[in-house]
Design a protein around this motif. Structure first.
Motif, PDB file in Angstrom:
ATOM      1  N   ARG A   6       0.838  -1.203   0.000  1.00  0.00           N
ATOM      2  CA  ARG A   6       0.000   0.000   0.000  1.00  0.00           C
ATOM      3  C   ARG A   6       0.868   1.247   0.000  1.00  0.00           C
ATOM      4  O   ARG A   6       0.595   2.211  -0.718  1.00  0.00           O
ATOM      5  CB  ARG A   6      -0.924   0.014   1.203  1.00  0.00           C
ATOM      6  CG  ARG A   6      -2.126  -0.846   1.056  1.00  0.00           C
ATOM      7  CD  ARG A   6      -3.064  -0.652   2.216  1.00  0.00           C
ATOM      8  NE  ARG A   6      -4.101  -1.663   2.180  1.00  0.00           N
ATOM      9  CZ  ARG A   6      -4.736  -2.103   3.233  1.00  0.00           C
ATOM     10  NH1 ARG A   6      -4.452  -1.609   4.424  1.00  0.00           N
ATOM     11  NH2 ARG A   6      -5.656  -3.035   3.112  1.00  0.00           N
ATOM     12  N   ILE A  18       7.366  10.379 -14.253  1.00  0.00           N
ATOM     13  CA  ILE A  18       6.235   9.506 -14.565  1.00  0.00           C
ATOM     14  C   ILE A  18       6.718   8.085 -14.818  1.00  0.00           C
ATOM     15  O   ILE A  18       6.110   7.112 -14.357  1.00  0.00           O
ATOM     16  CB  ILE A  18       5.448  10.047 -15.773  1.00  0.00           C
ATOM     17  CG1 ILE A  18       4.747  11.361 -15.401  1.00  0.00           C
ATOM     18  CG2 ILE A  18       4.426   9.023 -16.267  1.00  0.00           C
ATOM     19  CD1 ILE A  18       4.198  12.112 -16.591  1.00  0.00           C
ATOM     20  N   MET A  77       2.478   1.635  -3.440  1.00  0.00           N
ATOM     21  CA  MET A  77       1.516   2.115  -4.434  1.00  0.00           C
ATOM     22  C   MET A  77       1.242   3.599  -4.229  1.00  0.00           C
ATOM     23  O   MET A  77       1.134   4.360  -5.202  1.00  0.00           O
ATOM     24  CB  MET A  77       0.210   1.325  -4.353  1.00  0.00           C
ATOM     25  CG  MET A  77       0.320  -0.093  -4.863  1.00  0.00           C
ATOM     26  SD  MET A  77       0.737  -0.169  -6.603  1.00  0.00           S
ATOM     27  CE  MET A  77      -0.761   0.416  -7.340  1.00  0.00           C
ATOM     28  N   ALA A  78       1.142   4.032  -2.969  1.00  0.00           N
ATOM     29  CA  ALA A  78       0.914   5.455  -2.698  1.00  0.00           C
ATOM     30  C   ALA A  78       2.101   6.278  -3.194  1.00  0.00           C
ATOM     31  O   ALA A  78       1.917   7.325  -3.821  1.00  0.00           O
ATOM     32  CB  ALA A  78       0.686   5.684  -1.209  1.00  0.00           C
ATOM     33  N   ASN A  79       3.309   5.793  -2.944  1.00  0.00           N
ATOM     34  CA  ASN A  79       4.495   6.507  -3.428  1.00  0.00           C
ATOM     35  C   ASN A  79       4.516   6.552  -4.953  1.00  0.00           C
ATOM     36  O   ASN A  79       4.912   7.555  -5.543  1.00  0.00           O
ATOM     37  CB  ASN A  79       5.771   5.848  -2.906  1.00  0.00           C
ATOM     38  CG  ASN A  79       5.963   6.074  -1.427  1.00  0.00           C
ATOM     39  OD1 ASN A  79       5.406   6.992  -0.859  1.00  0.00           O
ATOM     40  ND2 ASN A  79       6.755   5.224  -0.807  1.00  0.00           N
ATOM     41  N   MET A  80       4.104   5.457  -5.588  1.00  0.00           N
ATOM     42  CA  MET A  80       4.090   5.415  -7.042  1.00  0.00           C
ATOM     43  C   MET A  80       3.115   6.462  -7.593  1.00  0.00           C
ATOM     44  O   MET A  80       3.446   7.191  -8.523  1.00  0.00           O
ATOM     45  CB  MET A  80       3.699   4.019  -7.523  1.00  0.00           C
ATOM     46  CG  MET A  80       3.716   3.872  -9.029  1.00  0.00           C
ATOM     47  SD  MET A  80       3.332   2.212  -9.552  1.00  0.00           S
ATOM     48  CE  MET A  80       1.614   2.410  -9.956  1.00  0.00           C
ATOM     49  N   TRP A  81       1.936   6.555  -7.006  1.00  0.00           N
ATOM     50  CA  TRP A  81       0.942   7.509  -7.509  1.00  0.00           C
ATOM     51  C   TRP A  81       1.349   8.944  -7.245  1.00  0.00           C
ATOM     52  O   TRP A  81       1.055   9.833  -8.034  1.00  0.00           O
ATOM     53  CB  TRP A  81      -0.443   7.207  -6.939  1.00  0.00           C
ATOM     54  CG  TRP A  81      -1.013   5.983  -7.568  1.00  0.00           C
ATOM     55  CD1 TRP A  81      -1.228   4.782  -6.982  1.00  0.00           C
ATOM     56  CD2 TRP A  81      -1.389   5.818  -8.940  1.00  0.00           C
ATOM     57  NE1 TRP A  81      -1.721   3.884  -7.891  1.00  0.00           N
ATOM     58  CE2 TRP A  81      -1.829   4.490  -9.102  1.00  0.00           C
ATOM     59  CE3 TRP A  81      -1.383   6.661 -10.049  1.00  0.00           C
ATOM     60  CZ2 TRP A  81      -2.270   4.001 -10.323  1.00  0.00           C
ATOM     61  CZ3 TRP A  81      -1.821   6.172 -11.263  1.00  0.00           C
ATOM     62  CH2 TRP A  81      -2.263   4.854 -11.392  1.00  0.00           C
ATOM     63  N   TRP A  82       2.051   9.203  -6.134  1.00  0.00           N
ATOM     64  CA  TRP A  82       2.567  10.552  -5.891  1.00  0.00           C
ATOM     65  C   TRP A  82       3.587  10.929  -6.953  1.00  0.00           C
ATOM     66  O   TRP A  82       3.609  12.059  -7.434  1.00  0.00           O
ATOM     67  CB  TRP A  82       3.200  10.653  -4.501  1.00  0.00           C
ATOM     68  CG  TRP A  82       2.213  10.955  -3.430  1.00  0.00           C
ATOM     69  CD1 TRP A  82       1.779  10.110  -2.455  1.00  0.00           C
ATOM     70  CD2 TRP A  82       1.506  12.177  -3.228  1.00  0.00           C
ATOM     71  NE1 TRP A  82       0.854  10.729  -1.668  1.00  0.00           N
ATOM     72  CE2 TRP A  82       0.666  12.003  -2.120  1.00  0.00           C
ATOM     73  CE3 TRP A  82       1.502  13.397  -3.883  1.00  0.00           C
ATOM     74  CZ2 TRP A  82      -0.161  13.014  -1.642  1.00  0.00           C
ATOM     75  CZ3 TRP A  82       0.676  14.399  -3.410  1.00  0.00           C
ATOM     76  CH2 TRP A  82      -0.142  14.204  -2.306  1.00  0.00           C
ATOM     77  N   SER A  83       4.435   9.984  -7.317  1.00  0.00           N
ATOM     78  CA  SER A  83       5.452  10.257  -8.334  1.00  0.00           C
ATOM     79  C   SER A  83       4.801  10.517  -9.694  1.00  0.00           C
ATOM     80  O   SER A  83       5.184  11.443 -10.403  1.00  0.00           O
ATOM     81  CB  SER A  83       6.427   9.087  -8.437  1.00  0.00           C
ATOM     82  OG  SER A  83       7.374   9.313  -9.440  1.00  0.00           O
ATOM     83  N   ILE A  84       3.827   9.724 -10.037  1.00  0.00           N
ATOM     84  CA  ILE A  84       3.142   9.898 -11.320  1.00  0.00           C
ATOM     85  C   ILE A  84       2.374  11.218 -11.347  1.00  0.00           C
ATOM     86  O   ILE A  84       2.451  11.978 -12.317  1.00  0.00           O
ATOM     87  CB  ILE A  84       2.208   8.698 -11.608  1.00  0.00           C
ATOM     88  CG1 ILE A  84       3.047   7.436 -11.848  1.00  0.00           C
ATOM     89  CG2 ILE A  84       1.297   8.985 -12.790  1.00  0.00           C
ATOM     90  CD1 ILE A  84       2.236   6.166 -11.931  1.00  0.00           C
ATOM     91  N   GLY A  85       1.642  11.520 -10.277  1.00  0.00           N
ATOM     92  CA  GLY A  85       0.894  12.776 -10.216  1.00  0.00           C
ATOM     93  C   GLY A  85       1.802  13.991 -10.263  1.00  0.00           C
ATOM     94  O   GLY A  85       1.541  14.955 -10.979  1.00  0.00           O
TER      95      GLY A  85
END
Length: 95
Positions: free
Chosen positions: A20, A88, A23-31
């Motif tokens: 979890r 991204i 995944m949160a870190n991944m979405w922060w990086s993408i955003g």
């Protein structure tokens, strides 16, 4: 007394919590990468507007930016957009 199911459940909870967070870190990086890419493209496409917002008020005589300013700002915007693309892609490369 030893309870193997309890140990198994603790391990599953720990692994789930880890994924979890990842995944949160991944979405922060993408955003963040999307925002930086969009800002870089804006700077690249509208260097005159950037000049009006940041530099025009400092000068009494300048009515428009110099060619050097326009080129340097476009290069900076392109580098900024490139950095956004790298942000991204980075979670997928490091996966």
């Amino acid at each position: 007394m030893y309870y193997p199911k309890a140990d198994y459940l603790e391990k599953v909870k720990a692994i789930t919590s880890y994924f979890r967070k990842e995944m949160a870190n991944m979405w922060w990086s993408i955003g963040g990468g999307i925002i930086i890419f969009a800002l870089g493209m804006f700077i690249f496409l509208k260097p005159g507007l950037i000049w009006k917002l940041t530099e025009k008020w400092k000068s009494y005589r300048a009515d428009e930016p110099s060619e050097f300013y326009l080129k340097a700002t476009k290069i900076g915007g392109a580098l900024f957009a490139l950095f956004g693309i790298i942000m991204i892609m980075l979670p997928f490369i490091l996966e």
